[in-house]
Write an enzyme that holds these catalytic residues in place. Sequence first.
Site, short mmCIF file in Angstrom:
data_model
loop_
_atom_site.label_atom_id
_atom_site.label_comp_id
_atom_site.label_asym_id
_atom_site.label_seq_id
_atom_site.Cartn_x
_atom_site.Cartn_y
_atom_site.Cartn_z
CB SER A 29 -0.95 -0.07 1.20
OG SER A 29 -1.92 0.93 1.16
CG HIS A 70 -4.38 -1.72 -1.95
ND1 HIS A 70 -4.85 -2.38 -0.86
CD2 HIS A 70 -3.76 -0.63 -1.45
CE1 HIS A 70 -4.55 -1.73 0.25
NE2 HIS A 70 -3.88 -0.66 -0.08
#
EC number: 3.4.21.92
Length: 194
Positions: free
Chosen positions: A98, A123
């Site tokens: 992330s 993501h």
Amino acid sequence: MSLVPVVVEQTNRGERSYDIYSRLLKDRIVMLSEEVNDVTASLIVAQLLFLEAENPDKDIYFYINSPGGSITAGMAIYDTMQYIKSDVSTICIGMAASMGAFLLAAGEKGKRFALPNSEIMIHQPLGGFQGQATDIGIHADRILRIKKKLNAIISERTGQSIEKVEKDTERDNFMTAEEAKEYGLIDEVFTKKK
């Protein structure tokens, strides 16, 4: 309870002890080994600014092992990395997920690395909101703007098209170090320190 090792150095003036992170900072090494939040971002930004003030022409080595975290805190680190004169070399050890992966890709191009068993995950931003419908709409618009901005930066940092980044960040996208290199998130997989 957090245990931080202490290192003892011999100098011509006697012994001097440092916590391990202060000793690493002397070698221009900054560590992110937890979630990105306001506290960790403040510490990392302060270290980056200190090292740049100490010698703006020397590289800074930013080691990352992080599950990600706060977007605003991560963007404070990202903006500082881009702002300072010193090149920031990023090295993934363990996991960069992330915001951790975003910061890994934010290193100076040609100086972004991962160890061979590292894992990198990208993501879309996460958000959960509750309250009045109008406020939920405001937050939804904000997270969509953030998603667009992050995807544009990842596209620029990796050389991937914006359409590919949008598709690849739609869900959790885990990569090996070699796959992250092929994608453009890093430049090289290290097996031995050079």
